[in-house]
Scaffold this motif. Sequence first.
Motif, PDB file in Angstrom:
ATOM      1  N   TYR A 401       0.822  -1.208   0.000  1.00  0.00           N
ATOM      2  CA  TYR A 401       0.000   0.000   0.000  1.00  0.00           C
ATOM      3  C   TYR A 401       0.863   1.268   0.000  1.00  0.00           C
ATOM      4  CZ  TYR A 401      -3.425   3.512   1.318  1.00  0.00           C
ATOM      5  OH  TYR A 401      -4.206   4.634   1.344  1.00  0.00           O
ATOM      6  N   GLY A 402       1.901   1.285   0.820  1.00  0.00           N
ATOM      7  CA  GLY A 402       2.787   2.450   0.861  1.00  0.00           C
ATOM      8  C   GLY A 402       3.451   2.706  -0.487  1.00  0.00           C
ATOM      9  N   TRP A 403       3.917   1.625  -1.122  1.00  0.00           N
ATOM     10  CA  TRP A 403       4.555   1.722  -2.438  1.00  0.00           C
ATOM     11  C   TRP A 403       3.559   2.232  -3.479  1.00  0.00           C
ATOM     12  CZ3 TRP A 403       9.592   1.503  -3.298  1.00  0.00           C
ATOM     13  CH2 TRP A 403      10.089   1.285  -4.583  1.00  0.00           C
ATOM     14  N   PHE A 404       2.355   1.689  -3.433  1.00  0.00           N
ATOM     15  CA  PHE A 404       1.313   2.063  -4.391  1.00  0.00           C
ATOM     16  C   PHE A 404       0.920   3.535  -4.237  1.00  0.00           C
ATOM     17  CE2 PHE A 404      -3.297   1.047  -5.884  1.00  0.00           C
ATOM     18  CZ  PHE A 404      -3.052   1.701  -7.079  1.00  0.00           C
ATOM     19  N   VAL A 405       0.724   3.985  -3.019  1.00  0.00           N
ATOM     20  CA  VAL A 405       0.333   5.383  -2.778  1.00  0.00           C
ATOM     21  C   VAL A 405       1.393   6.327  -3.346  1.00  0.00           C
ATOM     22  CG1 VAL A 405       0.056   7.154  -0.995  1.00  0.00           C
ATOM     23  CG2 VAL A 405      -1.157   4.990  -0.787  1.00  0.00           C
ATOM     24  N   ILE A 435       2.092   9.261   9.228  1.00  0.00           N
ATOM     25  CA  ILE A 435       1.070   8.384   9.810  1.00  0.00           C
ATOM     26  C   ILE A 435       1.370   6.929   9.475  1.00  0.00           C
ATOM     27  CG2 ILE A 435      -1.396   7.829   9.826  1.00  0.00           C
ATOM     28  CD1 ILE A 435      -1.902  10.776   9.044  1.00  0.00           C
ATOM     29  N   TYR A 436       1.828   6.692   8.261  1.00  0.00           N
ATOM     30  CA  TYR A 436       2.106   5.327   7.795  1.00  0.00           C
ATOM     31  C   TYR A 436       3.119   4.621   8.691  1.00  0.00           C
ATOM     32  CZ  TYR A 436       3.756   1.622   4.649  1.00  0.00           C
ATOM     33  OH  TYR A 436       4.121   0.420   4.101  1.00  0.00           O
ATOM     34  N   TYR A 437       4.166   5.344   9.107  1.00  0.00           N
ATOM     35  CA  TYR A 437       5.199   4.737   9.935  1.00  0.00           C
ATOM     36  C   TYR A 437       4.921   4.860  11.435  1.00  0.00           C
ATOM     37  CZ  TYR A 437       8.103   3.864   5.867  1.00  0.00           C
ATOM     38  OH  TYR A 437       8.586   3.381   4.678  1.00  0.00           O
ATOM     39  N   SER A 438       3.734   5.302  11.793  1.00  0.00           N
ATOM     40  CA  SER A 438       3.364   5.353  13.212  1.00  0.00           C
ATOM     41  C   SER A 438       3.024   3.951  13.703  1.00  0.00           C
ATOM     42  CB  SER A 438       2.166   6.287  13.416  1.00  0.00           C
ATOM     43  OG  SER A 438       1.026   5.759  12.766  1.00  0.00           O
ATOM     44  N   PRO A 439       3.044   3.708  15.021  1.00  0.00           N
ATOM     45  CA  PRO A 439       2.733   2.371  15.545  1.00  0.00           C
ATOM     46  C   PRO A 439       1.296   1.969  15.228  1.00  0.00           C
ATOM     47  CG  PRO A 439       3.777   3.747  17.211  1.00  0.00           C
ATOM     48  CD  PRO A 439       3.444   4.647  16.071  1.00  0.00           C
ATOM     49  N   GLY A 440       1.103   0.647  15.101  1.00  0.00           N
ATOM     50  CA  GLY A 440      -0.249   0.135  14.947  1.00  0.00           C
ATOM     51  C   GLY A 440      -0.555  -0.445  13.590  1.00  0.00           C
ATOM     52  N   GLY A 441       0.262  -0.142  12.592  1.00  0.00           N
ATOM     53  CA  GLY A 441      -0.092  -0.610  11.261  1.00  0.00           C
ATOM     54  C   GLY A 441       0.842  -1.635  10.688  1.00  0.00           C
ATOM     55  N   ASN A 442       2.037  -1.212  10.329  1.00  0.00           N
ATOM     56  CA  ASN A 442       2.907  -2.081   9.549  1.00  0.00           C
ATOM     57  C   ASN A 442       3.985  -2.753  10.388  1.00  0.00           C
ATOM     58  OD1 ASN A 442       4.205   0.318  10.051  1.00  0.00           O
ATOM     59  ND2 ASN A 442       5.266   0.398   8.085  1.00  0.00           N
ATOM     60  N   GLN A 443       3.794  -2.794  11.697  1.00  0.00           N
ATOM     61  CA  GLN A 443       4.807  -3.421  12.542  1.00  0.00           C
ATOM     62  C   GLN A 443       4.782  -4.945  12.369  1.00  0.00           C
ATOM     63  OE1 GLN A 443       6.781  -1.208  14.028  1.00  0.00           O
ATOM     64  NE2 GLN A 443       5.412   0.267  13.088  1.00  0.00           N
TER      65      GLN A 443
END
Length: 523
Positions: A401-405, A435-443
């Motif tokens: 998702y990060g790459w696509f955005v 926000i993407y690199y904040s805790p809760g998502g991609n860890q």
Amino acid sequence: MAKLRKPRTSAVDPAAAAAAAAARLPWHPPAPPVPTALLISLAALLVRVLVSVGPYSGQGAAPKFGDYEAQRHWMELTLHLPTSDWYRNTSDNDLAYWGLDYPPLSAYQSLLHGSLVNASLPDAVALRSSRGYESPESKLLLRWTVLSSDLLVFFPAALWFVWAYMKGGIDVSGEERREGWTWLLAMILISPCLVLIDHGHFQYNCISLGLTLGAIAGVLSRNELIAASLFTLAINHKQMSLYFAPAFFGHLLGKCLKRKYPIVEVMKLGFMVLGTLALVWWPFLHSYQAALQVIYRLAPFERGIYEDYVANFWCSTSVIIKWKRLFAIKPLKLMSLSATILAFLPSFVQQVKSPSNLGFLYSLMNCSFSFYLFSYQVHEKSILLPLLPASLLALREPQMYGWFVYFALFSMYPLICRDQLLLQYIAMLGLFFLIYYSPGGNQGKRLKVSCGAKVVLSLPFLCSLVLNISYLQIEPPKRYPFLFDALIMFICFSQFVILTLYTNYKQWMLDTHSRSIGVKKDL
């Protein structure tokens, strides 16, 4: 004994009640979820307001201006002309000047917004005399129509989806239920491309995408009839919502075929779709010619197979194969239709064969990508459609998702520069990755990629950084005035092809994974 019971009862009851209340929620965050969701929504609204302060499409660029003028003009037409003249060329409706080319629900939305603008600033939507009307007051009013549409349609749909996702629509771990839902909600609401196009460039994609998102939430929460109605409304707001149609049709058909009375289930969905269609199209059903005129306006084949330098197959390969010169419109339509069907067919078949909620999300992305890459008359803003299901898969596929955005936003870079939204572009990109690199998502969700693959994948990223600066600072050769636009297109096209191959593979691997662990399908 009675004296001993009283203090114990009074001490336990509040804690037990709180625990029971928490247990009823689909997630268990440390703080109450409603205030947290409200804070995320308010932050997303503030971001939209700040972006909307900037310029819009075609600002001050007479005589045709841009999408802002198109939307204002549609308000003018629907407000003053009878329904029968909305899609017809008349003395008051010159179709060559931003003629209405979206389905009836979009026209009704223009009528509603036009009525609101007319109540405060009649000059902005006056018939004929308002053409090209621009003022700070009209900009403020029209910006608020987009903000209110977002709040009324997209925001509730996003909240419903996250609730359905966490409640059990998708199999998630306890940690994701506790922490991931806030990150997922932020990823959906603060989508840089959608915010920049709707609140910067100026469009109402939030309505059609919000209705589609509501339909997806309906599927995940097993409200298929509501989902069918909402998706039909989405198609009737913007015909590009058809990009998602194979995924919806395949998933719902697959579910129906596995139930006790499949024909009855299919008929119920069919009646809901036909009923919604009849309701929306009612003013145009009085004659065959009236309905045909609307349909003709919705399919502008004369514009060509692509617009500008869109990062899809036809435009990218046109450097070698001059499609527009070699082929007439009719064979091009047949070729694009065949290529699109072949591209989405594997995803469609997988959902008919083995419908699952997670597979449905992958299918939405794969089918919409197929249309973006191969269908007829695609423009750069169409990348918003595959971006929607990609955001819904963000917890499962954070790296993807990060790459696509990043590359979706980069594919619209020339448009952003034309609209003078570079500051907003940089700010939205920075905010998103903060926000993407904040805790809760991609860890803990790192992909295992070899060093060689990392080097190869880093090359397009480095090239994009160079092009971001070159596009603004270096004058292209006179012989190739659109050299940088073409290079941006090639880079983004290559990444989109890799992404769609990856997500198609992941969708088909769901069958293998399900068989290995004996997962029951979401029926």
